[in-house]
Design a protein around this motif. Structure first.
Motif, PDB file in Angstrom:
ATOM      1  N   ARG A  60       0.837  -1.202   0.000  1.00  0.00           N
ATOM      2  CA  ARG A  60       0.000   0.000   0.000  1.00  0.00           C
ATOM      3  C   ARG A  60       0.878   1.261   0.000  1.00  0.00           C
ATOM      4  NH1 ARG A  60      -2.052   1.668   5.003  1.00  0.00           N
ATOM      5  NH2 ARG A  60      -3.019   3.707   4.764  1.00  0.00           N
ATOM      6  N   LEU A  61       1.912   1.243   0.825  1.00  0.00           N
ATOM      7  CA  LEU A  61       2.797   2.399   0.904  1.00  0.00           C
ATOM      8  C   LEU A  61       3.507   2.631  -0.421  1.00  0.00           C
ATOM      9  CD1 LEU A  61       4.293   1.954   4.464  1.00  0.00           C
ATOM     10  CD2 LEU A  61       2.740   3.743   3.679  1.00  0.00           C
ATOM     11  N   ARG A  62       4.011   1.544  -1.007  1.00  0.00           N
ATOM     12  CA  ARG A  62       4.703   1.675  -2.287  1.00  0.00           C
ATOM     13  C   ARG A  62       3.757   2.218  -3.354  1.00  0.00           C
ATOM     14  NH1 ARG A  62       9.421  -2.072  -3.235  1.00  0.00           N
ATOM     15  NH2 ARG A  62       8.467  -2.668  -5.197  1.00  0.00           N
ATOM     16  N   ARG A  63       2.492   1.792  -3.300  1.00  0.00           N
ATOM     17  CA  ARG A  63       1.511   2.272  -4.261  1.00  0.00           C
ATOM     18  C   ARG A  63       1.302   3.777  -4.065  1.00  0.00           C
ATOM     19  NH1 ARG A  63      -2.684  -1.785  -4.154  1.00  0.00           N
ATOM     20  NH2 ARG A  63      -3.032  -1.011  -2.063  1.00  0.00           N
ATOM     21  N   MET A  64       1.222   4.196  -2.787  1.00  0.00           N
ATOM     22  CA  MET A  64       1.030   5.616  -2.522  1.00  0.00           C
ATOM     23  C   MET A  64       2.225   6.426  -3.002  1.00  0.00           C
ATOM     24  SD  MET A  64      -0.773   5.610   1.213  1.00  0.00           S
ATOM     25  CE  MET A  64      -0.664   7.402   1.393  1.00  0.00           C
ATOM     26  N   ASN A  65       3.411   5.905  -2.748  1.00  0.00           N
ATOM     27  CA  ASN A  65       4.607   6.595  -3.224  1.00  0.00           C
ATOM     28  C   ASN A  65       4.583   6.719  -4.742  1.00  0.00           C
ATOM     29  OD1 ASN A  65       5.577   6.899  -0.685  1.00  0.00           O
ATOM     30  ND2 ASN A  65       6.954   5.126  -0.763  1.00  0.00           N
TER      31      ASN A  65
ATOM     32  N   ARG B   6       4.668  10.024  -6.921  1.00  0.00           N
ATOM     33  CA  ARG B   6       5.627  10.251  -8.001  1.00  0.00           C
ATOM     34  C   ARG B   6       4.903  10.668  -9.271  1.00  0.00           C
ATOM     35  NH1 ARG B   6       8.427   6.175  -6.219  1.00  0.00           N
ATOM     36  NH2 ARG B   6       7.294   4.660  -7.474  1.00  0.00           N
ATOM     37  N   ASP B   7       3.874   9.918  -9.599  1.00  0.00           N
ATOM     38  CA  ASP B   7       3.116  10.235 -10.812  1.00  0.00           C
ATOM     39  C   ASP B   7       2.566  11.652 -10.730  1.00  0.00           C
ATOM     40  OD1 ASP B   7       3.678   7.729 -11.630  1.00  0.00           O
ATOM     41  OD2 ASP B   7       1.678   6.900 -11.299  1.00  0.00           O
TER      42      ASP B   7
ATOM     43  N   LEU C 181       5.125  18.445 -12.907  1.00  0.00           N
ATOM     44  CA  LEU C 181       6.355  18.874 -13.566  1.00  0.00           C
ATOM     45  C   LEU C 181       6.084  19.140 -15.039  1.00  0.00           C
ATOM     46  CD1 LEU C 181       9.245  19.283 -12.694  1.00  0.00           C
ATOM     47  CD2 LEU C 181       9.779  17.007 -13.548  1.00  0.00           C
ATOM     48  N   ASP C 182       5.428  18.201 -15.671  1.00  0.00           N
ATOM     49  CA  ASP C 182       5.075  18.372 -17.086  1.00  0.00           C
ATOM     50  C   ASP C 182       4.238  19.616 -17.285  1.00  0.00           C
ATOM     51  OD1 ASP C 182       6.418  16.123 -17.654  1.00  0.00           O
ATOM     52  OD2 ASP C 182       4.685  14.883 -18.146  1.00  0.00           O
TER      53      ASP C 182
END
Lengths: 95, 95, 95, 95
Positions: free
Chosen positions: A70-75, A79-80, A86-87
């Motif tokens: 879950r944490l990795r998904r949130m990270n 990022r996205d 940024l774009d």
DNA sequence: CTGCCATTTTACCGGC
DNA sequence: GCCGGTAAAATGGCAG
């Protein structure tokens, strides 16, 4: 004048179609495509379940594994989001 | 004497393994397999969404389509339930 | 200078309210109401458990009893579903 | 001798009972008691839902409220555990 | 103590 | 863009 020529035309159009103005075959196709994809999803869910079972019997704490994922998904989502912004800013600067 | 024999032994044990007694690589592998499957599920969900969008622009009522799919799913579940009960009763008769 | 005038003003505002902009007493009340209802639910679960124990010692097969209850619940759900669909179709016909 | 006196005796016993050796009325009663309690549980769940809805429209974050309740429940469980141990020790000391 | 089932919680999706 | 409801995931409880 023949009897109900208009009706025949409609019937022609109705061949596998248009019951009560609904394109039946088209509808059936769409429904079945959805159902097929849902089947595939279900299979994947099952695979995931199997992996957690495997993890459990290897001694890992499944609840904590889920938390990690879950944490990795949130990270990843963060990022996205950052990349998207940024774009956006890059494009804005080009103006 | 070879260089760092003790270190090598520890490193041997640690080789992709056992930080704080946890098989790190194994864990990573499991987590990534789950994440990969979840990606696939997400893609399928997206495909389903596209089909509903297609259906909508073809003039179908998406809400009712979902209802139809739900009903068909329930019917299937009922069938499964009946089979399950049949088995249960068969077993009960053996008593 | 009076004793703690500022403090009094804050206390006035705080009187059962607003710590960090949160209506504390209101929150506490809501939380306690939920907790109270959960207590009641727990008691009911306990009662149900007792009935199954009673059934078991009267020689009934608890698993099958649960199955019966589950089926009756599903039938009720099916009935509700049918009524819901009937309404849906009635509305659809109005179109 | 009349025909099937034994059968009559059985039938007597069967009055609202014992179909295939099962005390039907007793079973029905048990099932209905369970169903009734489940109804009550459902009503309570509904009440809880209403409170959360109320909380939400009062501006509270429902997810966090749930977390608070969960934590308080855990604390209560810990307290109960401690009290239980305390009692246990008290009794042990009395020996 | 493990696996299963019910309940609860979370996430999604369409409608307003 | 939020809200409501519906489906999926996850947690917790119970029987074996």
């Amino acid at each position: 004048m023949e009897k109900e020529p208009k009706m025949d035309i409609i019937k022609e159009a109705d061949e596998k179609n248009d019951i009560g103005g609904i394109a039946v075959e088209r509808l059936r196709s769409l429904v079945e495509r959805v159902e097929h994809l849902e089947e595939e999803k279900k299979a994947l869910s099952s695979d995931i379940k199997d992996i957690f079972a495997e993890a459990k019997s290897a001694g890992f704490d499944v609840k904590i594994m889920r938390e990690i994922i879950r944490l990795r998904r949130m990270n990843a989502a963060d990022r996205d989001e950052r990349e998207y912004l940024l774009d956006l800013y890059k494009k804005a600067i080009d103006l």
